[in-house]
Design a protein around this motif. Structure first.
Motif, PDB file in Angstrom:
ATOM      1  N   ARG A  16       3.604   5.860  -2.598  1.00 47.69           N
ATOM      2  CA  ARG A  16       4.827   6.600  -2.929  1.00 47.69           C
ATOM      3  C   ARG A  16       5.016   6.728  -4.434  1.00 47.69           C
ATOM      4  O   ARG A  16       5.247   7.817  -4.958  1.00 47.69           O
ATOM      5  CB  ARG A  16       6.047   5.827  -2.416  1.00 47.69           C
ATOM      6  N   ILE A  17       4.904   5.568  -5.127  1.00 46.42           N
ATOM      7  CA  ILE A  17       5.141   5.579  -6.574  1.00 46.42           C
ATOM      8  C   ILE A  17       4.077   6.436  -7.262  1.00 46.42           C
ATOM      9  O   ILE A  17       4.368   7.196  -8.187  1.00 46.42           O
ATOM     10  CB  ILE A  17       5.136   4.145  -7.164  1.00 46.42           C
ATOM     11  N   VAL A  30      -1.836   6.912 -14.626  1.00 45.14           N
ATOM     12  CA  VAL A  30      -1.339   5.692 -13.969  1.00 45.14           C
ATOM     13  C   VAL A  30      -0.978   6.001 -12.508  1.00 45.14           C
ATOM     14  O   VAL A  30      -1.278   5.212 -11.599  1.00 45.14           O
ATOM     15  CB  VAL A  30      -0.120   5.121 -14.742  1.00 45.14           C
ATOM     16  N   LEU A  72      -2.471   4.322  -9.164  1.00 43.04           N
ATOM     17  CA  LEU A  72      -1.679   3.728  -8.072  1.00 43.04           C
ATOM     18  C   LEU A  72      -2.113   4.301  -6.718  1.00 43.04           C
ATOM     19  O   LEU A  72      -2.235   3.566  -5.735  1.00 43.04           O
ATOM     20  CB  LEU A  72      -0.186   4.002  -8.311  1.00 43.04           C
ATOM     21  N   ALA A 107       4.686   9.671  -9.493  1.00 43.59           N
ATOM     22  CA  ALA A 107       4.265   9.697 -10.899  1.00 43.59           C
ATOM     23  C   ALA A 107       3.412  10.931 -11.183  1.00 43.59           C
ATOM     24  O   ALA A 107       3.588  11.591 -12.226  1.00 43.59           O
ATOM     25  CB  ALA A 107       3.491   8.426 -11.238  1.00 43.59           C
ATOM     26  N   ALA A 161       2.958  -0.538 -16.346  1.00 45.30           N
ATOM     27  CA  ALA A 161       2.574   0.533 -17.271  1.00 45.30           C
ATOM     28  C   ALA A 161       3.412   1.785 -17.013  1.00 45.30           C
ATOM     29  O   ALA A 161       3.857   2.454 -17.951  1.00 45.30           O
ATOM     30  CB  ALA A 161       1.095   0.850 -17.103  1.00 45.30           C
ATOM     31  N   LEU A 162       3.656   2.071 -15.738  1.00 45.10           N
ATOM     32  CA  LEU A 162       4.472   3.241 -15.394  1.00 45.10           C
ATOM     33  C   LEU A 162       5.893   3.071 -15.943  1.00 45.10           C
ATOM     34  O   LEU A 162       6.490   4.017 -16.485  1.00 45.10           O
ATOM     35  CB  LEU A 162       4.511   3.405 -13.870  1.00 45.10           C
ATOM     36  N   LEU A 211       3.956   1.439  -0.797  1.00 41.98           N
ATOM     37  CA  LEU A 211       4.763   1.429  -2.024  1.00 41.98           C
ATOM     38  C   LEU A 211       3.980   2.084  -3.166  1.00 41.98           C
ATOM     39  O   LEU A 211       4.483   2.960  -3.871  1.00 41.98           O
ATOM     40  CB  LEU A 211       5.120  -0.016  -2.385  1.00 41.98           C
ATOM     41  N   HIS A 212       2.714   1.663  -3.315  1.00 45.18           N
ATOM     42  CA  HIS A 212       1.885   2.233  -4.383  1.00 45.18           C
ATOM     43  C   HIS A 212       1.642   3.722  -4.163  1.00 45.18           C
ATOM     44  O   HIS A 212       1.610   4.501  -5.111  1.00 45.18           O
ATOM     45  CB  HIS A 212       0.557   1.478  -4.469  1.00 45.18           C
ATOM     46  N   ILE A 264       9.485  -2.160  -9.516  1.00 47.01           N
ATOM     47  CA  ILE A 264       8.963  -1.735 -10.822  1.00 47.01           C
ATOM     48  C   ILE A 264       9.778  -2.498 -11.867  1.00 47.01           C
ATOM     49  O   ILE A 264      10.997  -2.393 -11.886  1.00 47.01           O
ATOM     50  CB  ILE A 264       9.134  -0.214 -11.017  1.00 47.01           C
ATOM     51  N   LEU A 324      -1.661  -6.574  -2.969  1.00 42.87           N
ATOM     52  CA  LEU A 324      -2.393  -5.567  -3.722  1.00 42.87           C
ATOM     53  C   LEU A 324      -1.892  -5.466  -5.148  1.00 42.87           C
ATOM     54  O   LEU A 324      -0.732  -5.280  -5.384  1.00 42.87           O
ATOM     55  CB  LEU A 324      -2.209  -4.229  -3.017  1.00 42.87           C
ATOM     56  N   LEU A 372       5.776   3.638 -19.661  1.00 45.03           N
ATOM     57  CA  LEU A 372       5.619   5.072 -19.973  1.00 45.03           C
ATOM     58  C   LEU A 372       6.939   5.820 -19.771  1.00 45.03           C
ATOM     59  O   LEU A 372       7.284   6.707 -20.560  1.00 45.03           O
ATOM     60  CB  LEU A 372       4.522   5.678 -19.099  1.00 45.03           C
ATOM     61  N   HIS A 410      11.827  -0.599  -5.757  1.00 44.96           N
ATOM     62  CA  HIS A 410      10.391  -0.337  -5.669  1.00 44.96           C
ATOM     63  C   HIS A 410       9.564  -1.356  -6.460  1.00 44.96           C
ATOM     64  O   HIS A 410       8.400  -1.130  -6.736  1.00 44.96           O
ATOM     65  CB  HIS A 410      10.089   1.087  -6.146  1.00 44.96           C
ATOM     66  N   LYS A 446       0.829  -1.202   0.000  1.00 42.64           N
ATOM     67  CA  LYS A 446       0.000   0.000   0.000  1.00 42.64           C
ATOM     68  C   LYS A 446       0.872   1.264   0.000  1.00 42.64           C
ATOM     69  O   LYS A 446       0.692   2.160  -0.829  1.00 42.64           O
ATOM     70  CB  LYS A 446      -0.890  -0.029   1.247  1.00 42.64           C
ATOM     71  N   LEU A 480      -0.168  -1.718 -13.146  1.00 40.71           N
ATOM     72  CA  LEU A 480       0.061  -0.274 -13.041  1.00 40.71           C
ATOM     73  C   LEU A 480       1.547   0.050 -12.963  1.00 40.71           C
ATOM     74  O   LEU A 480       2.030   0.981 -13.607  1.00 40.71           O
ATOM     75  CB  LEU A 480      -0.673   0.286 -11.813  1.00 40.71           C
ATOM     76  N   ARG A 481       2.281  -0.735 -12.169  1.00 41.92           N
ATOM     77  CA  ARG A 481       3.721  -0.483 -12.076  1.00 41.92           C
ATOM     78  C   ARG A 481       4.404  -0.788 -13.404  1.00 41.92           C
ATOM     79  O   ARG A 481       5.319  -0.085 -13.821  1.00 41.92           O
ATOM     80  CB  ARG A 481       4.334  -1.322 -10.958  1.00 41.92           C
TER      81      ARG A 481
END
Lengths: 178, 496
Positions: free
Chosen positions: A22-23, A70, A74, A27, B170-171, A19-20, B431, B495, B174, B429, A17, B167-168
């Motif tokens: 932060r990213i 995106v 996140l 973004a 896709a990021l 992590l998402h 990714i 998640l 991108l 992270h 959670k 999502l990660r």
């Protein structure tokens, strides 16, 4: 616990959670920076482009927009989830103490010095020094072998690239190799 | 040109000692690279790439293909002996390989891994030879809208399946596409993110980016934790694989090879999912299903067949469409570009000798892999004993020389270091880096095809759905997004 030791199971890791979150925030900020600052200032577009779709700025704007979407996705997955699962890989990866951070900083300095040294000392000598510095940074248990390899590896690579592949390896201002 | 003419042209190109020697060397390098945990097949291919610049194109590409195939097999050796996969593709091999090693049957497990790998490799090469030409001739009908839809589909699936989260992924894709916009605009020639630096006008060097993304993060990770790689190596034991073992597992090997071919030919899926799917299918259908996970030799055979079945098939989209099937073929596309070759349907017309030369080389590689693999199994102890804290500084030096050699430009070395830190941050992270690299390669192609489509249609976006081929790729794209999103929502933990 001694500095640099690794704690397994300590509650210091990121959840998926966080992590998402932060990213996602990174973004969104990145996308906003691109759209507001970077694209208007650093992408040139001829004034006579009539159609925005064919303009050089169109594609970067589309990508910035998608990055923002995106990132937003996140953040949404982080906010609307009640999960606070700790990933065991994080628990193993995040150490207690400063030593790993200091080693990372030292490696960044070594990389910076390589960039400074390459045109001045030449590639061979710079690489020899970088090899020794890295081997000791990684706490090698074979110091003599490290010194031997630090001399031999850059020389062998020089011999191949300069004399077989015909690459003009930077020689530096001090000692020149044949 | 008839098939016989094409074959003759291919033989003329590779019918010399040098070409086969390079292939053999590639396999040796690959097996060693794959067998060293933390080095991986991807890094081995990336580090070998600079050495191919001065070679004839066919020799350089065969060397890299050898490294690729050797690396995929090599990864199974530490997976079985030290419970650490040398490459992600070997993760499934641990499930039964390591329990066998604990029982003192490591030699038997490794023997089966080798035979399954060689069989799957041969099947995969055959699929490549059969389908690549057919697909390339079909792809000659593609125009810019079709290529745009194809690349978009490839990027979607790569982003979706490369990591744990769409999502990660896709990021990551991108970010790769954004990085690819650096340089002069494709149509107007104006500056984009060059900051007035002439070094940036041609865009960032592809090899600097890929070595930065895939080799430097491992060095940085070593600085973070210098003792992470230490493990205990198991002995080979006295038992060896028998013909009965091979015949008993043959059905699973063949099924795994087919799964590998199918998944490998879809851009982006790669060897690891193929190995796990092959393994689970073998477990589902085997009469020894209760032994799976406890040291069942059929499990080793299935997972190795699954991951090696991908090796030839990933070259199908690369050669026929110019779209890399995974990270390693993305690196190999760099070798083509360095030598002035553009993989894709036109290559089957303009460079048919190279295509058939590669086919011949690939067939021979399965035999060479058997020889190299047999020796490597016995010699693993020496490879395992290479001190990684000396190896990583050597990798750093090799990266500096290799990246500089591309353009004789120190700026590229700086790009590599910068990308190394980006790659390390991405690793920390979680990714995935694969979508980043593949998007970086395909980015200019995607934008170019989009803008050509818009020029063709007078900026009417409906051209992007102009016929059955584009409909097909758009449908696949939507199905992919839907399927990945649905499976993500169903999993809930962890998640997405």
């Amino acid at each position: 616990m001694r500095p640099g030791a690794f704690s397994i199971g300590a509650p210091i890791s990121m959840t998926t959670k966080s992590l998402h979150l932060r990213i996602g925030i990174a973004a969104i900020l990145g996308a906003a920076f691109l759209a507001a600052v970077a694209i208007p200032n650093y992408v040139s577009s001829p004034s006579n482009v009539g159609n925005i779709i064919l303009s050089p700025v169109f594609w970067p704007y589309v990508l910035a927009g998608l990055t923002g979407i995106v990132g937003f996705g996140l953040v949404l997955t982080a906010v609307f989830s009640d999960l606070t699962v700790f990933d065991p890989r994080d628990e193993i990866a995040i150490p207690v103490g400063h030593a790993p951070w200091l080693r990372l900083a030292a490696l960044a300095v070594i990389m910076g010095l390589v960039m400074v040294g390459l045109p001045r000392l030449g590639m061979v000598w710079t690489c020899m020094l970088a090899f020794v510095a890295c081997a000791f940074l990684f706490r090698t248990r074979h110091p003599i072998a490290a010194l031997v390899c630090a001399v031999v590896v850059p020389l062998l690579l020089y011999a191949f690239f300069a004399h077989v592949a015909g690459v003009a390896i930077p020689q530096g201002n001090f000692v020149r190799l044949p | 040109m008839s098939l016989m003419d094409s074959l003759a042209a291919g033989f003329a190109l590779v019918g010399n000692v040098e070409a086969f020697f390079m292939l053999f060397c590639g396999l040796v390098i690959g097996v060693i690279g794959g067998a060293i945990p933390g080095l991986s097949a991807t890094m081995a291919v990336a580090l070998t790439l600079p050495f191919t610049f001065s070679m004839a194109p066919i020799n350089g590409i065969l060397l890299l293909l050898g490294v690729y195939k050797g690396g995929i097999f090599g990864g199974s050796i530490p997976a079985i002996l030290i419970k650490t996969p040398g490459t992600p593709a070997s993760s499934a091999t641990i499930l039964d390989g390591y329990p066998m090693a604990e029982r003192g049957e490591a030699g038997r497990a490794l023997g089966m891994a080798l035979y399954a790998s060689c069989t799957a490799d041969a099947v995969s090469n055959l699929a490549l030879i059969l389908f690549a030409g057919w697909l390339a001739s079909f792809a000659l009908n593609f125009g810019p809208p079709e290529f745009f839809a194809l690349i978009l589909f490839s990027l979607t699936i790569i982003a979706g399946v490369s990591g744990e989260s769409l999502l990660r992924g896709a990021l990551s894709a991108l970010a790769g596409l954004l990085l690819a916009t650096i340089g002069l605009d494709l149509v107007y020639g104006t500056n984009r993110f060059t900051f007035g630096d002439p070094n940036m006008m041609g865009g960032l060097n592809f090899i600097a980016v890929l070595i930065g993304l895939f080799a430097i993060p491992e060095i940085i990770a070593m600085a973070w934790n210098p003792v992470a790689h230490l493990g205990k190596t198991r002995a080979l034991g006295k038992s060896k694989v028998t013909l009965a073992d091979y015949i008993g597992s043959f059905k699973s090997i063949l099924r795994g090879s087919m799964i590998g071919v199918f998944l490998g030919s879809i851009p982006g899926i790669g060897a690891a999912p193929s190995a796990f799917l092959s393994y689970s299918e073998a477990r589902r259908t085997s009469k020894n299903k209760d032994n799976f996970g406890k040291g069942e030799i059929e499990g080793v055979a299935a997972s190795e067949a699954g991951n090696n079945g991908v090796a030839g098939a990933t070259l199908i989209p690369l050669l026929a469409l110019g779209v890399p099937g995974d990270v390693i073929t993305a690196i190999i596309i760099g070798a083509f570009m360095v030598h002035g070759l553009q993989p894709g349907p036109m290559m089957f017309i303009l460079n048919v000798d190279i295509i058939y030369g590669l086919f011949i080389g690939l067939i021979v590689s399965s035999v060479f892999l058997l020889i190299v693999g047999s020796v490597a199994i016995r010699g693993f102890r020496f490879v395992a004993d290479v001190p990684k804290r000396l190896l990583m500084p050597a990798v750093l030096v090799l990266c500096i020389y290799g990246v500089f050699a591309v353009n004789n430009n120190i700026f590229d070395v700086g790009v590599m270091f910068a990308m190394g830190w980006v790659g390390y941050l991405m690793m920390r992270h979680r990714i995935p880096a694969a979508p980043f690299l593949i998007a970086f390669i395909l980015g200019p192609l995607l934008e170019d095809n989009f803008r050509q489509s818009m020029l063709m249609s007078g900026s009417d976006p409906s051209i992007l759905m102009r016929g059955p081929i584009t409909w097909f790729f758009w449908t696949l794209t939507f199905i992919t997004v839907f399927a990945i999103t649905r499976s993500t929502l169903r999993k809930r933990v962890p998640l997405s």
